[in-house]
Every structure is written in structure tokens, then in C-alpha cells.
Write an enzyme that holds these catalytic residues in place. Structure first.
Site, PDB file in Angstrom:
ATOM      1  N   ASP A  49       0.840  -1.203   0.000  1.00  0.00           N
ATOM      2  CA  ASP A  49       0.000   0.000   0.000  1.00  0.00           C
ATOM      3  C   ASP A  49       0.878   1.257   0.000  1.00  0.00           C
ATOM      4  O   ASP A  49       0.371   2.373  -0.116  1.00  0.00           O
ATOM      5  CB  ASP A  49      -1.009  -0.007   1.155  1.00  0.00           C
ATOM      6  CG  ASP A  49      -0.361  -0.038   2.522  1.00  0.00           C
ATOM      7  OD1 ASP A  49       0.871  -0.185   2.609  1.00  0.00           O
ATOM      8  OD2 ASP A  49      -1.097   0.095   3.527  1.00  0.00           O
ATOM      9  N   SER A  50       2.200   1.074   0.079  1.00  0.00           N
ATOM     10  CA  SER A  50       3.126   2.190  -0.143  1.00  0.00           C
ATOM     11  C   SER A  50       2.896   2.792  -1.524  1.00  0.00           C
ATOM     12  O   SER A  50       3.343   3.912  -1.799  1.00  0.00           O
ATOM     13  CB  SER A  50       4.579   1.714   0.010  1.00  0.00           C
ATOM     14  OG  SER A  50       4.801   0.538  -0.735  1.00  0.00           O
ATOM     15  N   ASP A  88      -1.101  -6.187  -0.186  1.00  0.00           N
ATOM     16  CA  ASP A  88      -1.482  -5.535   1.078  1.00  0.00           C
ATOM     17  C   ASP A  88      -2.980  -5.339   1.158  1.00  0.00           C
ATOM     18  O   ASP A  88      -3.632  -4.938   0.176  1.00  0.00           O
ATOM     19  CB  ASP A  88      -0.836  -4.141   1.146  1.00  0.00           C
ATOM     20  CG  ASP A  88       0.378  -4.114   2.055  1.00  0.00           C
ATOM     21  OD1 ASP A  88       0.511  -4.998   2.919  1.00  0.00           O
ATOM     22  OD2 ASP A  88       1.201  -3.198   1.877  1.00  0.00           O
ATOM     23  N   LYS A 118      -1.209  -9.409   2.960  1.00  0.00           N
ATOM     24  CA  LYS A 118      -0.478  -8.930   4.138  1.00  0.00           C
ATOM     25  C   LYS A 118      -1.388  -7.951   4.871  1.00  0.00           C
ATOM     26  O   LYS A 118      -2.077  -7.149   4.237  1.00  0.00           O
ATOM     27  CB  LYS A 118       0.832  -8.241   3.735  1.00  0.00           C
ATOM     28  CG  LYS A 118       1.584  -7.651   4.951  1.00  0.00           C
ATOM     29  CD  LYS A 118       2.992  -7.259   4.631  1.00  0.00           C
ATOM     30  CE  LYS A 118       3.173  -5.939   3.953  1.00  0.00           C
ATOM     31  NZ  LYS A 118       2.639  -4.768   4.696  1.00  0.00           N
ATOM     32  N   GLU A 120      -1.553  -5.477   8.704  1.00  0.00           N
ATOM     33  CA  GLU A 120      -0.761  -4.902   9.783  1.00  0.00           C
ATOM     34  C   GLU A 120      -1.407  -5.187  11.139  1.00  0.00           C
ATOM     35  O   GLU A 120      -2.640  -5.099  11.265  1.00  0.00           O
ATOM     36  CB  GLU A 120      -0.627  -3.383   9.578  1.00  0.00           C
ATOM     37  CG  GLU A 120       0.098  -3.032   8.286  1.00  0.00           C
ATOM     38  CD  GLU A 120       0.288  -1.533   8.094  1.00  0.00           C
ATOM     39  OE1 GLU A 120      -0.069  -0.745   8.989  1.00  0.00           O
ATOM     40  OE2 GLU A 120       0.814  -1.160   7.027  1.00  0.00           O
ATOM     41  N   GLU A 186       9.090  -4.170  10.847  1.00  0.00           N
ATOM     42  CA  GLU A 186       9.485  -2.867  10.308  1.00  0.00           C
ATOM     43  C   GLU A 186       9.974  -1.948  11.420  1.00  0.00           C
ATOM     44  O   GLU A 186       9.302  -1.762  12.432  1.00  0.00           O
ATOM     45  CB  GLU A 186       8.304  -2.217   9.553  1.00  0.00           C
ATOM     46  CG  GLU A 186       8.680  -0.840   9.001  1.00  0.00           C
ATOM     47  CD  GLU A 186       7.759  -0.313   7.913  1.00  0.00           C
ATOM     48  OE1 GLU A 186       6.887  -1.065   7.420  1.00  0.00           O
ATOM     49  OE2 GLU A 186       7.928   0.869   7.548  1.00  0.00           O
TER      50      GLU A 186
HETATM   51  O1  KIV Z   1       3.525  -1.170   1.692  1.00  0.00           O
HETATM   52  C1  KIV Z   1       4.701  -1.501   1.776  1.00  0.00           C
HETATM   53  O2  KIV Z   1       5.503  -1.149   0.917  1.00  0.00           O
HETATM   54  C2  KIV Z   1       5.112  -2.319   2.923  1.00  0.00           C
HETATM   55  C3  KIV Z   1       6.546  -2.564   3.258  1.00  0.00           C
HETATM   56  C4  KIV Z   1       6.739  -3.669   4.216  1.00  0.00           C
HETATM   57  C5  KIV Z   1       7.546  -2.638   2.220  1.00  0.00           C
HETATM   58  O3  KIV Z   1       4.274  -2.763   3.636  1.00  0.00           O
END
Ligand code: KIV
Length: 276
Positions: A49-50, A88, A118, A120, A186
């Protein structure tokens, strides 16, 4: 892994089995061409999500939507054949309930072809991780600095220093027990990253953590010098493509203004033989 030998994409269980072995290599990707460039070199590629900050100019990852993730996930999947794709779950798509998380995880996997999602969070997200894993959704956990929570973490700070290390260790154990196949650490102190890596039996993937994690991940635009708005301490620039791109754009602008581009080799005569 050799960068030249053609391999088939690993599955989440293959990634889990790499615990303690050769370091896992991963990067983020958001587009087909970048995914193609990294396909032979990475074990897995994360549609992070970056993307919101790196490609869309958002101030944080909080504004990223399911639709953005799906669009970029579809683009990345067209560029991968050897590397596993993880996607993400964006902010607001999984925190409310395990059912909401399942609905959105299934949509992300169905519409992009991602092998895993993924999300968080540690102890508080463990029941959701268990719910997803039991229903066929492989989960990569992400603890430590969790950028979707910057407003409650007080910014992009190192997490788990001193006494706070115990809570982070509890997070790592909780996501492991819940069935995550690996966990991103992280921005945590090196000593804590090493202790977690020793403690849990799933691979740890470091970003601002430790070289002794079971693998590493970086945001591709950071490590190639394409994203230059700021540079975190944990980013190493392995190339300076941003500088090269700006020099190329400046040279193009100068040639257009001087009418030296296009030159004769770039224009067409009005008789055959025609070239493309
Ligand atoms: O969104 C992202 O880029 C991440 C990092 C762990 C690289 O979650």
C-alpha cells in the site's frame, strides 16, 4: 536462488519452509514493467500500500483503497511468473471484523491472482489472521512500525525499544500462533529483531530491522532512487534512477526547444519503403 535459472513461483508454505535458510529476497512492485524486472530475482513481490505514497503522491498509506490495490495487483501479476505475489490489505479493509477481512482478502486474491495477503497488526489482529488462514487465505503479518497506524503510534518512530520490546515479542508470537506464514518486522531495534527471529518458527522479513532476519524487503522506488521526497535511514539506494530520469527529461526539453529533436532518423519520408 540463482537469478538466471528459471523457477516456478513458490507458495506460502515454501516461503515458510525457508525459515533459517538462504535469506528470502523481496521488493514491492506496483506496475508490470517493474514486476518483470524483479521476477527472476525475488522470492516474493509485495504489492504494497506504499503505492499510495510512492506513485500517487498521497501523504500516507491511509488513503489507499481496495480499487487502487486491485488495479496495481492486476498490473503486477502480469509481470510475474517466477516470484510469488503478496498483496497488502488497505487501511479500513480488515480491522472491523474477521468477516470483513475475509470478504476483502478473497476479493483481492480473486481479482488479482495474489497468493497471499499482508495485513498490519499483532496481538489485536491474531483472531482475524486465524479466521483467514482457516478459510484458505495465507497471511503475511506486519508488526513493529505499522504505517497504517501512524496517527496512534505518533509518527514513523522506531517501535519496541526498551520495555516495549516485550509487547512486540508478544505480537510476533501471536501472529505465529494464529497461522501467519511469515512476519514483516518494520523499524525495530536490531537486537529485538534478532530475538524475534530466534524465537518464532516462521520467517521474519526485515525492513529497518536486522541482516539476521530470515529475509529482507524494501520499497523498490526507494532502493532505486526513484522516490526522493525523503529517505528513511533503513533505505540503501542501490541505483539512482531518479537522477538519470531527470537528466533525460532535461536533455529532451533542451533538444525540443533547439529543434534538434526529432532528427532525420526519427521522421518519415512520403515514399516507401516505410519503416515503423
Ligand atoms: O507497503 C509496503 O511497501 C510495505 C513494506 C513492508 C515494504 O508494507
Amino acid at each position: 536462488m540463482s537469478a538466471t535459472a528459471k523457477k516456478s513461483a513458490p507458495l506460502p508454505d515454501d516461503i515458510r519452509a525457508r525459515k533459517g535458510g538462504e535469506p528470502l529476497v523481496s521488493l514491492t512492485a506496483y506496475t508490470t514493467p517493474m514486476a518483470q524486472l524483479m521476477d527472476a530475482h525475488c522470492d516474493f513481490v509485495l504489492v504494497g500500500d506504499s503505492v499510495g505514497m510512492v506513485l500517487h503522491g498521497l501523504p500516507s498509506t491511509l488513503g489507499v483503497t481496495m480499487e487502487m490495490m486491485i488495479l496495481h495487483g492486476q498490473a503486477v501479476s502480469r509481470g510475474l511468473s517466477q516470484s510469488m505475489m503478496v498483496i497488502d490489505m488497505p487501511f479500513g479493509s480488515y480491522e472491523e471484523s474477521p468477516e470483513q477481512a475475509f470478504r476483502n482478502a478473497a476479493r483481492l486474491m480473486r481479482e488479482t491472482g495474489a497468493a497471499a495477503v499482508k495485513l498490519e497488526g499483532g496481538v489485536e489482529m491474531a483472531p482475524t489472521i486465524a479466521f483467514l488462514v482457516k478459510r484458505g487465505v495465507p497471511v503475511m503479518a506486519h508488526i513493529g512500525l505499522t504505517p497504517q497506524s501512524i496517527n496512534t503510534l505518533g509518527g514513523y518512530k522506531v517501535q519496541g525499544r526498551g520495555a516495549a520490546g516485550e509487547a512486540l515479542m508478544a505480537d510476533a508470537r501471536a501472529v505465529t500462533d494464529a497461522g501467519a506464514f511469515c512476519v514483516v518486522l518494520e523499524k525495530v531495534p536490531e537486537v529485538l529483531a534478532n530475538a524475534i527471529t530466534q524465537d518464532v518458527d516462521i520467517p521474519t522479513i526485515g525492513i529497518g530491522a536486522s541482516a539476521d532476519c530470515d529475509g529482507q524487503i524494501l520499497v523498490v522506488d526507494d532502493m532505486l532512487g526513484l522516490f526522493t521526497a525523503f529517505k528513511a535511514k533503513f533505505v540503501k539506494r542501490f541505483a539512482n534512477l531518479g537522477e538519470g530520469a531527470e537528466a533525460g527529461i532535461a536533455a529532451y526539453a533542451a533538444e525540443v526547444r533547439a529543434r534538434s529533436f526529432p532528427a532525420s532518423e526519427h521522421v518519415f519520408g512520403d515514399t516507401a519503403p516505410e519503416t515503423k
